[in-house]
Structures are given as structure tokens and as C-alpha cells.
Design an enzyme around this catalytic site. Structure first.
Site, PDB file in Angstrom:
ATOM      1  N   ALA A  66       0.868  -1.173   0.000  1.00 36.54           N
ATOM      2  CA  ALA A  66       0.000   0.000   0.000  1.00 36.54           C
ATOM      3  C   ALA A  66       0.906   1.225   0.000  1.00 36.54           C
ATOM      4  O   ALA A  66       2.058   1.163   0.445  1.00 36.54           O
ATOM      5  CB  ALA A  66      -0.891  -0.020   1.235  1.00 36.54           C
ATOM      6  N   GLY A 109       0.676  -4.953   0.919  1.00 36.86           N
ATOM      7  CA  GLY A 109      -0.495  -5.003   0.041  1.00 36.86           C
ATOM      8  C   GLY A 109      -0.194  -5.664  -1.302  1.00 36.86           C
ATOM      9  O   GLY A 109      -1.105  -6.198  -1.953  1.00 36.86           O
ATOM     10  N   GLU A 112      -0.552  -9.252  -0.688  1.00 37.45           N
ATOM     11  CA  GLU A 112      -1.987  -9.478  -0.462  1.00 37.45           C
ATOM     12  C   GLU A 112      -2.761  -9.415  -1.776  1.00 37.45           C
ATOM     13  O   GLU A 112      -3.687 -10.197  -2.005  1.00 37.45           O
ATOM     14  CB  GLU A 112      -2.499  -8.439   0.551  1.00 37.45           C
ATOM     15  CG  GLU A 112      -1.852  -8.640   1.912  1.00 37.45           C
ATOM     16  CD  GLU A 112      -2.066  -7.466   2.873  1.00 37.45           C
ATOM     17  OE1 GLU A 112      -1.728  -6.318   2.497  1.00 37.45           O
ATOM     18  OE2 GLU A 112      -2.575  -7.685   3.976  1.00 37.45           O
ATOM     19  N   GLU A 132       4.559  -4.990   7.179  1.00 43.39           N
ATOM     20  CA  GLU A 132       3.822  -3.904   7.845  1.00 43.39           C
ATOM     21  C   GLU A 132       4.302  -3.661   9.267  1.00 43.39           C
ATOM     22  O   GLU A 132       4.269  -2.539   9.771  1.00 43.39           O
ATOM     23  CB  GLU A 132       2.315  -4.213   7.866  1.00 43.39           C
ATOM     24  CG  GLU A 132       1.629  -4.150   6.505  1.00 43.39           C
ATOM     25  CD  GLU A 132       1.672  -5.455   5.719  1.00 43.39           C
ATOM     26  OE1 GLU A 132       2.446  -6.373   6.094  1.00 43.39           O
ATOM     27  OE2 GLU A 132       0.928  -5.557   4.732  1.00 43.39           O
TER      28      GLU A 132
END
Ligand code: CAA
Length: 258
Positions: A66, A109, A112, A132
Site C-alpha cells: 500500500a 499489500g 496481499e 507492515e
């Protein structure tokens, strides 16, 4: 064909290839990428001429996570009220098969996102991780759930708690990755798998996707019943009659998605 700001879309022979296109930011996933990927995937899902979707990155990254710059000022109230990251559910609601071809970094992300597809293939240069924790947060796009289901608790905890990266070979051994291929063969392999699937009945392929995904959401008994009912339903399709007739007549089937 629609133009997108953060992805390139190429359609040919029933295959839509979506390439993340923010190389300078290692394809970090900001809100625009979320909007573009989900919109393009939904458009492909709704397009009768498209049978399979390939999602890939470029240069050094599939996606390095992200977008940290975008998230750095995000606070609880906004994230909660806007249900931050929930928009990615639009991608997992797509019924057509999605191949994620991981060319480089698939972190946070990015990892993911790779796991939101149906078949994950990786270049030898791919690196996976859920870093993260190094930012004082935790996975938010499914890492603690999909990674744990894919590789089990031991390795999921290892990756999420240490934030370390794992290479493609380890990811394949752990069951995260379906196939690892030499870096320069990644696109061709993704294409080959997509072409193989594109030749099948779209209905049968959709049912396979539903049935396998049910394994992650139901008890064994419910899943077996669900699979059996889908199998019974498949007997109502013209593609079943054609597929079995073609086998008996020793010829290739010609599926019509009906
Ligand atoms: N968000 C925003 N920008 C990012 C980014 C990210 N996730 N990852 C890399 N970039 C940017 C860098 O800021 C840099 O931009 P500038 O040139 O403007 O400084 C550019 O991409 C190149 O990155 P680096 O200079 O860091 O490249 P490197 O080769 O030294 O390192 C890397 C590569 C190890 C992947 C490193 O970039 C890195 O650690 N990135 C962050 C990985 C990460 O923590 N991902 C998780 C994000 S949180 C998340 O994803 C939450 C969730 O669960 C959904």
C-alpha cells in the site's frame, strides 16, 4: 478501450492483461490503483469477449505495498468510516479466473494483492513479505488471513512478525506459489496458462473457482455438498454435453459457455 491512470490494459485473444504502472513508486497501491484495478477487472468480468484476467507488475516490483506516503496521514476515524482497503473486495468478487504473475517485490499489500488472484505464478526474482510490522502496523488487505490459509500458521507468523522477505523458491515450497519460472519466461508462462484456461467452458471454470474458494469458507461437509450441487448443476449445461461427446468421439470440444 478505457484508459487508466495507474495501470496498462491489453486485451487479446480473450485475455485481459492488467499491468500495474507506477514503476517509480515500485507500483505502490494508492487509492487510484485500487480504483483502476478493480474497475478494469470488473469491466473484463462483464465483457463476454474476455475469458481470463492476468494481473502483473513491471520492472522490479509487482507491488511494494500500500502507498505509505498516502497512508502516513491517514487516521483512525477516516480509515474506519471509509472502511479503508475494503474496496479490494471488488476484485475478489470477479467470477472469471485471475492469474497473478509476480515479477519482483510483492510486499505488504502487494503480496496481499497477489493472493487475491486464483493462480499465483512467480519469477525467480519475486520476493514476498508482509513487512507492515516494520511500520508499526499490520497487514490490512488480507495478509494475516490469506497468507495463513496458504502457508499455515508457522510461516505466516514468521513473515508477519519479523517482516522478512521470502524468495520465490521458499514461497513455492510453502504453497503460496503455484509455479516458479525463469524471470524472462514469466509473461509467456502467464499467457500460456491463461490460453489453456481460456479454451475451457467459462461456466465450468467459474464453478471451479467457486468450489475451490468454498474450501476456505465452509466446513468440509458444507464444502463437499456445495461442490456436489455445483457438479449436479454442470450437468444442465450444453458445455457438459459437448465436453463428454467430444471425449467419446475422440475430438476437441467446442465450448459455447452455455
Ligand atoms: N509506498 C510508497 N512508496 C513506496 C513504497 C510504498 N509501499 N515502496 C517503495 N516506494 C517508493 C520509495 O519511496 C521510493 O520513492 P522515492 O524515489 O520517491 O524515494 C521508490 O519507491 C523506490 O523505493 P526504494 O528507494 O525504497 O527502493 P529500494 O530498492 O531501496 O528498496 C524496497 C525496495 C525494499 C521494496 C523498499 O522500497 C521498501 O521497503 N518498500 C516498502 C515495503 C513495505 O513496507 N510495504 C508494506 C506497505 S504497508 C501495506 O501494504 C499495508 C497493507 O497491508 C495493505
Amino acid at each position: 478501450q478505457t484508459e487508466f491512470e495507474t495501470i496498462l490494459v491489453e486485451v487479446s485473444d480473450g485475455i485481459a492483461t492488467l499491468t500495474l504502472n507506477r514503476p517509480k513508486a515500485l507500483n505502490a497501491l494508492n487509492l487510484q490503483v485500487l480504483e483502476d484495478v478493480t474497475a478494469a477487472a470488473e469491466a473484463a468480468d462483464a465483457d463476454d469477449d474476455i475469458r481470463v484476467i492476468v494481473l502483473t507488475g513491471q520492472d522490479r516490483a509487482f507491488a511494494a505495498g500500500a502507498d505509505i506516503k498516502e497512508m502516513s496521514t491517514l487516521d483512525f476515524s477516516v480509515a474506519y468510516r471509509r472502511n479503508w482497503f475494503a474496496g479490494w473486495n471488488r476484485l475478489t468478487a470477479v467470477s472469471k479466473p485471475i492469474i497473478t504473475a509476480v515479477n519482483g517485490f510483492a510486499l505488504g499489500g502487494g503480496c496481499e494483492l497477489a493472493m487475491m488472484g486464483d493462480i499465483l505464478i512467480a519469477s525467480e526474482k519475486a520476493k514476498f513479505g508482509q513487512p507492515e510490522i516494520n511500520l508499526g502496523v499490520l497487514p490490512g488487505m488480507g495478509g494475516s488471513q490469506r497468507l495463513t490459509r496458504a502457508v499455515g500458521k508457522a510461516k505466516a507468523m514468521d513473515l508477519c512478525l519479523t517482516g522478512r522477505m521470502m524468495d520465490a523458491e521458499e514461497a513455492e515450497r510453502a504453497g503460496l506459489v503455484a509455479r516458479v519460472v525463469p524471470h524472462d519466461e514469466l509473461a509467456a508462462t502467464a499467457r500460456e496458462i491463461a490460453e489453456t484456461i481460456a479454451a475451457k467452458s467459462l461456466i465450468a471454470a467459474g464453478m471451479v473457482k467457486e468450489a475451490v474458494n468454498a474450501a476456505f469458507e465452509t466446513t468440509l461437509e458444507q464444502g463437499l455438498r456445495y461442490e456436489r450441487r455445483l457438479f449436479h448443476s454442470s450437468l444442465a449445461t450444453a458445455d457438459q454435453s459437448e465436453g463428454m461427446a467430444a471425449f467419446i468421439e475422440k475430438r476437441d470440444p467446442h465450448f459455447t459457455d452455455s
